[in-house]
Design a protein around this motif. Sequence first.
Motif, mmCIF file in Angstrom:
data_model
loop_
_atom_site.group_PDB
_atom_site.id
_atom_site.type_symbol
_atom_site.label_atom_id
_atom_site.label_comp_id
_atom_site.label_asym_id
_atom_site.label_seq_id
_atom_site.Cartn_x
_atom_site.Cartn_y
_atom_site.Cartn_z
ATOM 1 N N ARG A 7 5.713 -3.176 -3.141
ATOM 2 C CA ARG A 7 7.123 -2.945 -2.825
ATOM 3 C C ARG A 7 7.379 -1.469 -2.517
ATOM 4 N N SER A 8 6.683 -0.587 -3.231
ATOM 5 C CA SER A 8 6.908 0.839 -3.005
ATOM 6 C C SER A 8 6.390 1.302 -1.647
ATOM 7 N N LEU A 9 5.532 0.497 -1.031
ATOM 8 C CA LEU A 9 5.033 0.816 0.298
ATOM 9 C C LEU A 9 5.840 0.156 1.404
ATOM 10 N N ALA A 10 6.450 -0.975 1.103
ATOM 11 C CA ALA A 10 7.094 -1.786 2.131
ATOM 12 C C ALA A 10 8.389 -1.179 2.639
ATOM 13 N N ALA A 11 8.632 -1.361 3.934
ATOM 14 C CA ALA A 11 9.915 -0.991 4.531
ATOM 15 C C ALA A 11 10.867 -2.162 4.308
ATOM 16 N N ASP A 175 6.889 -13.206 -2.352
ATOM 17 C CA ASP A 175 5.565 -12.621 -2.502
ATOM 18 C C ASP A 175 5.362 -11.488 -1.499
ATOM 19 N N TYR A 176 5.009 -10.321 -1.993
ATOM 20 C CA TYR A 176 4.792 -9.170 -1.114
ATOM 21 C C TYR A 176 3.528 -9.318 -0.269
ATOM 22 N N ASP A 177 2.681 -10.297 -0.580
ATOM 23 C CA ASP A 177 1.486 -10.507 0.233
ATOM 24 C C ASP A 177 1.816 -10.901 1.663
ATOM 25 N N ALA A 178 3.041 -11.332 1.924
ATOM 26 C CA ALA A 178 3.442 -11.636 3.300
ATOM 27 C C ALA A 178 3.223 -10.416 4.186
ATOM 28 N N LEU A 179 3.374 -9.236 3.604
ATOM 29 C CA LEU A 179 3.159 -7.991 4.340
ATOM 30 C C LEU A 179 1.695 -7.859 4.740
ATOM 31 N N LEU A 180 0.793 -8.162 3.818
ATOM 32 C CA LEU A 180 -0.644 -8.046 4.084
ATOM 33 C C LEU A 180 -1.106 -9.101 5.074
ATOM 34 N N LEU A 181 -0.387 -10.219 5.126
ATOM 35 C CA LEU A 181 -0.734 -11.304 6.048
ATOM 36 C C LEU A 181 -0.147 -11.091 7.436
ATOM 37 N N GLU A 206 4.330 2.002 10.413
ATOM 38 C CA GLU A 206 4.755 3.278 11.006
ATOM 39 C C GLU A 206 5.138 4.287 9.922
ATOM 40 N N ARG A 207 5.741 3.805 8.850
ATOM 41 C CA ARG A 207 6.153 4.713 7.772
ATOM 42 C C ARG A 207 4.957 5.444 7.186
ATOM 43 N N HIS A 208 3.835 4.744 7.060
ATOM 44 C CA HIS A 208 2.657 5.333 6.414
ATOM 45 C C HIS A 208 1.577 5.753 7.414
ATOM 46 N N ASP A 209 1.852 5.541 8.697
ATOM 47 C CA ASP A 209 0.893 5.900 9.749
ATOM 48 C C ASP A 209 -0.467 5.267 9.490
ATOM 49 N N VAL A 210 -0.455 3.947 9.276
ATOM 50 C CA VAL A 210 -1.685 3.200 9.038
ATOM 51 C C VAL A 210 -1.715 1.975 9.944
ATOM 52 N N THR A 211 -2.901 1.411 10.090
ATOM 53 C CA THR A 211 -3.058 0.155 10.809
ATOM 54 C C THR A 211 -2.900 -1.003 9.830
ATOM 55 N N TRP A 212 -2.825 -2.209 10.357
ATOM 56 C CA TRP A 212 -2.782 -3.399 9.511
ATOM 57 C C TRP A 212 -4.010 -3.424 8.600
ATOM 58 N N GLU A 213 -5.176 -3.157 9.181
ATOM 59 C CA GLU A 213 -6.410 -3.170 8.397
ATOM 60 C C GLU A 213 -6.349 -2.145 7.260
ATOM 61 N N GLN A 214 -5.821 -0.981 7.536
ATOM 62 C CA GLN A 214 -5.746 0.053 6.505
ATOM 63 C C GLN A 214 -4.740 -0.314 5.410
ATOM 64 N N LEU A 215 -3.670 -0.984 5.783
ATOM 65 C CA LEU A 215 -2.714 -1.434 4.768
ATOM 66 C C LEU A 215 -3.380 -2.430 3.824
ATOM 67 N N VAL A 216 -4.140 -3.352 4.396
ATOM 68 C CA VAL A 216 -4.872 -4.318 3.571
ATOM 69 C C VAL A 216 -5.890 -3.599 2.692
#
Length: 326
Positions: A7-11, A175-181, A206-216
Amino acid sequence: MGNSDLRSLAAIEDVAFEDLGGSVVAVDAHNWLYRYLTTTVRFTRDGAYTTADGTEVANLVGVVQGLPKFFEHDLTPVFVFDGSVTDLKEEEVEQRRAEREKREEKLEAAREEGDETAVARLDSQTQRLTDTILTTTREVLELLDVPVIDAPAEGEAQAAYMARQDDVDYVGTEDYDALLLGAPLTLRQLTSSGDPELMDFQATLERHDVTWEQLVDAAILMGTDFNEGISGIGPKTAITLVREHGDLWGALEARGEHVDHGDRIRNLFLDPAVTDDYEFDRDVNPDLDAAREYVTGEWEVAEDEVETAFGRIEDSVAQTGLDRWT
């Protein structure tokens, strides 16, 4: 259920229901149903949802009371049910089962002591989605013409895939895993009072300047349903590590750590088992008389627990029909 630290990472932002009208929401059925089931058991007299032979169908109260929120705001819910459980999640399932058994022991003790408050709380915490609950839920949804889709594995993964294919507008889950999916837009708090929250996948990247893979990868470092996190790594550290070292393996090497089955866990989020074999109608035409008879007649649910909700569904469907002709 995913790692709540996400949650602390999610927009995330608040959104008004009136801004969502006309949308289709792929609902993580097990997640949604479990929340209504536990709430019903905790705050409703057990005689209201228990048949003469002792079968408990609190889910029918929850389903009927939970659906009006969709209809009243001109939202089409599509309920996506889980299929098989991945073997990497078996450990978590076993852990939940063990925790439930401990609570069941406490529940029996509370009953013997006559502690009604503790009984209500513990009874709600020991609920599980039995075959009867899942079957009756599907049947009442069918009578109410609410689309149902079977996922090959995780319902949430299937819902996220449908959203990425633009076949639905939102995923509905707590579930916050929706973000990872990779669910583009997720509506949370659909089982709560008030307006929902909107979790935005692209804005998070965009907030964290990462790719989907990096977020996972960051989530794996923090810990997921499929693995324990690395001690001392929270959200900020995880993001920093994957940005500095490129990916999960670079971050692990830098810390001298290891995650079992890291590549498999990664793929469970990035390339989960899903299906294209689904279709549904955006317009619903519920058979309210048949649904009422099924819930209160066949399954003996107390009428006073569901009649108001049935009335709300009837009124909202009628109003939606009028709006479409004006």
